[in-house]
Write a protein that holds these residues in place. Sequence first.
Motif, PDB file in Angstrom:
ATOM      1  N   UNK A   1     -62.879  59.434 -28.713  1.00  0.00           N
ATOM      2  CA  UNK A   1     -63.710  59.225 -27.516  1.00  0.00           C
ATOM      3  C   UNK A   1     -63.253  57.951 -26.791  1.00  0.00           C
ATOM      4  N   UNK A   2     -63.001  56.891 -27.571  1.00  0.00           N
ATOM      5  CA  UNK A   2     -62.520  55.641 -26.972  1.00  0.00           C
ATOM      6  C   UNK A   2     -61.152  55.858 -26.337  1.00  0.00           C
ATOM      7  N   UNK A   3     -60.306  56.667 -27.026  1.00  0.00           N
ATOM      8  CA  UNK A   3     -58.969  56.982 -26.482  1.00  0.00           C
ATOM      9  C   UNK A   3     -59.092  57.634 -25.116  1.00  0.00           C
ATOM     10  N   UNK A   4     -60.031  58.582 -25.026  1.00  0.00           N
ATOM     11  CA  UNK A   4     -60.215  59.273 -23.737  1.00  0.00           C
ATOM     12  C   UNK A   4     -60.714  58.318 -22.667  1.00  0.00           C
ATOM     13  N   UNK A   5     -61.643  57.434 -23.080  1.00  0.00           N
ATOM     14  CA  UNK A   5     -62.170  56.462 -22.107  1.00  0.00           C
ATOM     15  C   UNK A   5     -61.062  55.560 -21.587  1.00  0.00           C
ATOM     16  N   UNK A   6     -60.216  55.117 -22.526  1.00  0.00           N
ATOM     17  CA  UNK A   6     -59.082  54.267 -22.127  1.00  0.00           C
ATOM     18  C   UNK A   6     -58.159  55.010 -21.162  1.00  0.00           C
ATOM     19  N   UNK A   7     -57.893  56.270 -21.538  1.00  0.00           N
ATOM     20  CA  UNK A   7     -57.051  57.124 -20.684  1.00  0.00           C
ATOM     21  C   UNK A   7     -57.657  57.248 -19.299  1.00  0.00           C
ATOM     22  N   UNK A   8     -58.981  57.439 -19.296  1.00  0.00           N
ATOM     23  CA  UNK A   8     -59.688  57.622 -18.037  1.00  0.00           C
ATOM     24  C   UNK A   8     -59.566  56.374 -17.165  1.00  0.00           C
ATOM     25  N   UNK A   9     -59.780  55.203 -17.774  1.00  0.00           N
ATOM     26  CA  UNK A   9     -59.702  53.963 -16.979  1.00  0.00           C
ATOM     27  C   UNK A   9     -58.273  53.753 -16.473  1.00  0.00           C
TER      28      UNK A   9
ATOM     29  N   UNK B   1     -54.051  70.662 -20.712  1.00  0.00           N
ATOM     30  CA  UNK B   1     -54.887  71.597 -21.479  1.00  0.00           C
ATOM     31  C   UNK B   1     -55.182  71.067 -22.877  1.00  0.00           C
ATOM     32  N   UNK B   2     -54.324  70.179 -23.400  1.00  0.00           N
ATOM     33  CA  UNK B   2     -54.473  69.707 -24.784  1.00  0.00           C
ATOM     34  C   UNK B   2     -55.839  69.059 -25.015  1.00  0.00           C
ATOM     35  N   UNK B   3     -56.260  68.194 -24.096  1.00  0.00           N
ATOM     36  CA  UNK B   3     -57.496  67.448 -24.327  1.00  0.00           C
ATOM     37  C   UNK B   3     -58.735  68.338 -24.415  1.00  0.00           C
ATOM     38  N   UNK B   4     -58.985  69.275 -23.478  1.00  0.00           N
ATOM     39  CA  UNK B   4     -60.213  70.056 -23.630  1.00  0.00           C
ATOM     40  C   UNK B   4     -60.232  70.898 -24.906  1.00  0.00           C
TER      41      UNK B   4
ATOM     42  N   UNK C   1     -70.157  63.726 -26.102  1.00  0.00           N
ATOM     43  CA  UNK C   1     -69.584  62.820 -25.099  1.00  0.00           C
ATOM     44  C   UNK C   1     -68.059  62.958 -25.035  1.00  0.00           C
ATOM     45  N   UNK C   2     -67.438  63.082 -26.222  1.00  0.00           N
ATOM     46  CA  UNK C   2     -65.973  63.235 -26.263  1.00  0.00           C
ATOM     47  C   UNK C   2     -65.549  64.535 -25.576  1.00  0.00           C
ATOM     48  N   UNK C   3     -66.303  65.617 -25.850  1.00  0.00           N
ATOM     49  CA  UNK C   3     -65.954  66.910 -25.230  1.00  0.00           C
ATOM     50  C   UNK C   3     -66.054  66.813 -23.705  1.00  0.00           C
ATOM     51  N   UNK C   4     -67.131  66.154 -23.205  1.00  0.00           N
ATOM     52  CA  UNK C   4     -67.297  66.020 -21.743  1.00  0.00           C
ATOM     53  C   UNK C   4     -66.124  65.238 -21.160  1.00  0.00           C
ATOM     54  N   UNK C   5     -65.790  64.128 -21.817  1.00  0.00           N
ATOM     55  CA  UNK C   5     -64.672  63.302 -21.333  1.00  0.00           C
ATOM     56  C   UNK C   5     -63.364  64.100 -21.339  1.00  0.00           C
TER      57      UNK C   5
END
Length: 573
Positions: free
Chosen positions: A253-261, A69-72, A54-58
């Motif tokens: 994963x939560x960090x990415x979700x927060x970033x996404x929102x 590029x850092x995140x992927x 899930x983290x990789x997809x996000x």
Amino acid sequence: QLGGVDFGVHRNTLDVSTADGLSALQQADMLHKTLSGSFVHTILEWSAFCTAIFTAILAFVHFRIKRDVATPIIGVALFCAGCMDAFHTLAADRLIHASADNTDLIPFTWAICRLLNALIMTVGVGMFLFRGINVQKEGLRFIVLTSGVFGITAYVVIRTCATSSQLPQTMFPESLVTRPFDVIPLVIFLILGLVLYPLFCKKHTNVFSQALLISAIPNIMTQVHMAFGSTALFDNHFNIAHFLKIISYLVPCAGLLLNYTRTHKELETEIRDRKQTSRELRATMRRLEEQTRDLRYAQFAAEQASKAKSEFLANMSHELRTPMNSIIGFTERLLEKIGPTLPEQHLDSLQTVDRNSKHLLGLINDVLDISKIEAGAMTLKLTSFDLVGIVSEVVQRSRSLVDNKPLDIYVRLPDVPLPIVADQLRVQQIMTNLLSNSIKYTKQGTVIVSAGATIDEQLGECIRITVKDTGIGIKPGDLNSLFDKFSQVEESGGRPGGGTGLGLAITDQLVKLHGGRIEVDSTYGQGSTFTVLLPLKVPEELTARSESVEAAVHNRGPRKCPLILCVDDDPEN
Ligand code: ADP
């Protein structure tokens, strides 16, 4: 135990002798109880694996939106670690073939997977800290390449573990460090948490990098529990470590979700702003369209009004000229017939009437001309004529204006082409206006009228008529408005009054009607030079209206004139 709670799963070793007397169902139940530790382990590991996916997809979604590029890359690192966790679980559950004994296989594959997890994260984060690599510029290509390298490494490790029948002993329940293999990942996670993640945070200030920094805490705790706590498979520390590992995946994963929102919110605000701007733009456009329409109406109305005014003026001037002509005619006759017999006072009055009525007629003529031009009713009557004759005539007539001033008028006509095609009367009017102005504004000295052929950059072959005087001149600031209607230079420095301010405006318009140009060059206090340029090649729209012109233009040739020798004591002459 932790805080009095035991998270361990105690294995009931299958007692084969007791099992013999049990029914098949009871035996199956016993078997399940024996495997309960393994089930818990599987659930924990599989949860970690799913979180990693899930983290990789996000991370890739984040890359798609932000092009960061850092995140992927870090997402891929986490995914590869997750894959190794999955392998570790499948091998432990004997769902994939593995040669080694489970008591060696499970702790060893755990340790090697954790080591690789820590190493991959180090490489992933290190890439962004190492100045030599421009990761951002390389973009997607770089992501694919890194993912490939990580994937191959993970595969090689998995394969080696699965095929080796003998794996090293990793658990030492009696010693202080119960799992020495887990110390190395512990050190690496410490370096990551204390050095590399903070540096990465500084370079990449977003929620994801902060979450990565926080994830170092559960990672370190995991390793502490394993290296110094766990003494057997599925014991208290073993399960706590596995749970903490899930948390260490969940935090980024939560960090990415927060970033996404947050990004989503930003985008929403931007879209709202843009919609608002486009609404405002549409309203402005509507307003502008309305204003343009109103302006067009106003322009049309103004044009109509101006045309009506010009027509009225033209009619009025025409009506005024008839009585004026008769006043002038009768006054002249009176002056001629009884003038010499009249007492001086009466003669003076009659002469004033004569002078002023002529001035008034001139004024009416000017108003008539300008209103004709403005109403677009002024048409040229083109004929071919000899300019020399016209110049001589205009100069001759203007001599009467000199009065008794010490003023000489000279004429220079070096090589005027013969004949020229223009409106003879209008050319005469142009020259009269310029010459009478020069005489009017020159107290003493000379006025030189010259005409000749020239080549102009814009007009091509031209007739140039120049009127040059040694008069009072014009200030540079007044030159711009000289050809405007009713514009008169401020009366100062002995500038004679009178006049209408229409003469130059009419002259300018007449020259333009001929397709030509008028220029002025003046030095205040020293004199002025007015130059009129009339194109020799008559504009087609003008020739179309006159049949005789074309023949005249074709017949144009060098001037044939007798050679005359003049002798005079004046150098100007
Ligand atoms: P006006 O009837 O006043 O002479 P014009 O349109 O012919 O009107 O000239 C406009 C103004 O330009 C005049 O008021 C005059 O001051 C200035 N002007 C025109 N010709 C000359 C000249 N040759 N020398 C100096 N001033 C001139």
